[in-house]
Design an enzyme around this catalytic site. Structure first.
Site, PDB file in Angstrom:
ATOM      1  CG  HIS A 179      41.307  23.114 -42.301  1.00  0.00           C
ATOM      2  ND1 HIS A 179      42.296  23.836 -41.679  1.00  0.00           N
ATOM      3  CD2 HIS A 179      40.142  23.448 -41.674  1.00  0.00           C
ATOM      4  CE1 HIS A 179      41.757  24.579 -40.724  1.00  0.00           C
ATOM      5  NE2 HIS A 179      40.457  24.361 -40.698  1.00  0.00           N
ATOM      6  CG  HIS A 184      40.139  21.704 -36.914  1.00  0.00           C
ATOM      7  ND1 HIS A 184      40.235  22.736 -36.005  1.00  0.00           N
ATOM      8  CD2 HIS A 184      39.801  22.278 -38.098  1.00  0.00           C
ATOM      9  CE1 HIS A 184      39.953  23.881 -36.606  1.00  0.00           C
ATOM     10  NE2 HIS A 184      39.697  23.631 -37.882  1.00  0.00           N
ATOM     11  CD  GLU A 224      39.962  27.228 -38.099  1.00  0.00           C
ATOM     12  OE1 GLU A 224      40.951  26.783 -38.708  1.00  0.00           O
ATOM     13  OE2 GLU A 224      38.880  26.604 -38.014  1.00  0.00           O
ATOM     14  CB  SER A 243      45.426  21.956 -42.577  1.00  0.00           C
ATOM     15  OG  SER A 243      44.886  23.259 -42.746  1.00  0.00           O
TER      16      SER A 243
HETATM   17  N1  NLE Z   1      44.373  27.643 -45.248  1.00  0.00           N
HETATM   18  C1  NLE Z   1      44.053  26.350 -44.684  1.00  0.00           C
HETATM   19  C2  NLE Z   1      44.588  25.245 -45.590  1.00  0.00           C
HETATM   20  O1  NLE Z   1      44.979  25.500 -46.715  1.00  0.00           O
HETATM   21  O2  NLE Z   1      44.621  24.089 -45.149  1.00  0.00           O
HETATM   22  C3  NLE Z   1      42.569  26.185 -44.444  1.00  0.00           C
HETATM   23  C4  NLE Z   1      42.016  27.228 -43.495  1.00  0.00           C
HETATM   24  C5  NLE Z   1      40.537  27.050 -43.188  1.00  0.00           C
HETATM   25  C6  NLE Z   1      40.055  28.080 -42.184  1.00  0.00           C
HETATM   26 FE   FE2 Z   2      39.061  25.029 -39.268  1.00  0.00          FE
END
Ligand code: NLE
Ligand code: FE2
Length: 307
Positions: A179, A184, A224, A243
């Site tokens: 993630h 990011h 996010e 992600s």
């Molecule tokens: N749901 C995201 C993932 O599976 O990569 C992570 C989110 C974190 C806020």
């Molecule tokens: Fe994050």
């Protein structure tokens, strides 16, 4: 239904008051973890996996002992961890070209993301330093929002280093190294995005506890889970979408409601354990959204000079 709001209040939102101003990155405490650390909840897919728990505990300890200015030790990822990275990368590479925003796709080739090797935070920093001056810094889990947001003011992004549990690669409610790195890091190399994120951080320096909570939601619905209009299409720029190949496919399916972001208005409650988002907030364009957030940030009291 577990909500960030509930956990943050319970875990000590009162711990930091406005009288304890954060003046520099040295005041940002990455040791106080409110969640997503090494203590896995009963419903975590790794709860019955002792080796996974030991790994989480080790990485949490490493993150907590990191000091500003010292090099970040490399993490040796195991073959199993690399296999998870590879699997997620494979799925994401089929979705990102169509569904990620153009700024993200422009930045992505700056980073050495490939199968067989989980990149190290220091490698990310070498690219970010040159592009926009950002630094990623290890953290064990979810920081106090005031400290996490303050880090952004000083262009420091706190990043976990553990890998999601291999039993559920498509989606995890908690941040993990996939993630942070794939979601990011790439956009932090984009100048407009860099200003957008930093402006949320700068606003937090002057914010009272209520405003911190509002800013956390604005952060959540942009950094996010934000989406942006590109012509007649909707593209992802939120890291939580970028992600997760489950969430990315969900966004692309058009099943979620779309609403225009207005940072001046109260934001809905955030939920993360309910699975995919049922509503995404849309920016008309990346540059306009950045402008909107900066004007919101500027409407809060000035934090004074920042080092
Ligand atoms: N749901 C995201 C993932 O599976 O990569 C992570 C989110 C974190 C806020
Ligand atoms: Fe994050």
């Amino acid at each position: 239904r577990v909500r960030l709001q509930a956990s943050s209040k319970a875990a000590g939102a009162a711990a930091v008051t406005t009288s304890e101003r954060i003046h520099s990155i040295y005041d940002v405490d990455n040791g106080q973890i409110l969640g997503f650390g090494a203590d896995l909840a009963e419903d975590h897919p790794g709860f019955h996996d002792p080796a996974y728990k030991r790994r989480r505990a080790w990485l949490a300890e490493m993150a907590k002992t990191h000091r500003i200015g010292s090099p970040i030790p490399n993490v040796e990822y195991s073959a199993a961890e690399v296999a998870t990275w590879d699997a997620v990368l494979e799925e994401l590479s089929g979705l990102l070209p169509q569904h990620a925003c153009r700024e993200y796709l422009r930045c992505l080739p700056l980073f050495d993301f490939r199968k067989g090797k989980v990149p190290q935070l220091e490698e990310m920093n070498a690219v970010l330093r040159a592009a926009t001056g950002w630094t990623v810094r290890p953290v064990a889990g979810l920081m106090h929002p005031r400290h996490f947001l303050a880090g952004l003011a000083f262009k420091h992004f706190h990043s976990t280093q553990y890998m999601r549990h291999p039993s559920k690669p498509s989606y995890t409610p908690e941040p993990d190294v996939v993630h942070e790195l794939i979601g990011h890091v790439p956009l932090l190399a984009d100048p407009d995005y860099s200003r957008l994120v930093q402006s949320i951080g700068l606003a937090s320096l002057a914010a009272d506890d209520k405003q911190i909570w509002h800013l956390t939601k604005v952060y959540w619905y942009t950094v996010e889970f934000g989406v942006v209009r590109e012509g007649d299409r909707i593209k992802a720029f939120g890291a939580g979408i970028l992600s997760s190949y489950g969430e990315l496919a969900h966004m692309a399916s058009g099943a979620a409601a779309l609403e225009r972001l207005d940072p001046f208005k109260p934001q809905p409650r955030m939920s993360y354990k309910d699975g995919y988002q049922q509503r995404y907030f849309v920016l008309d364009s990346f540059a306009e959204g950045s402008e909107l957030l900066r004007s919101y940030a500027a409407s809060l009291a000035s934090p004074g000079p920042v080092q």
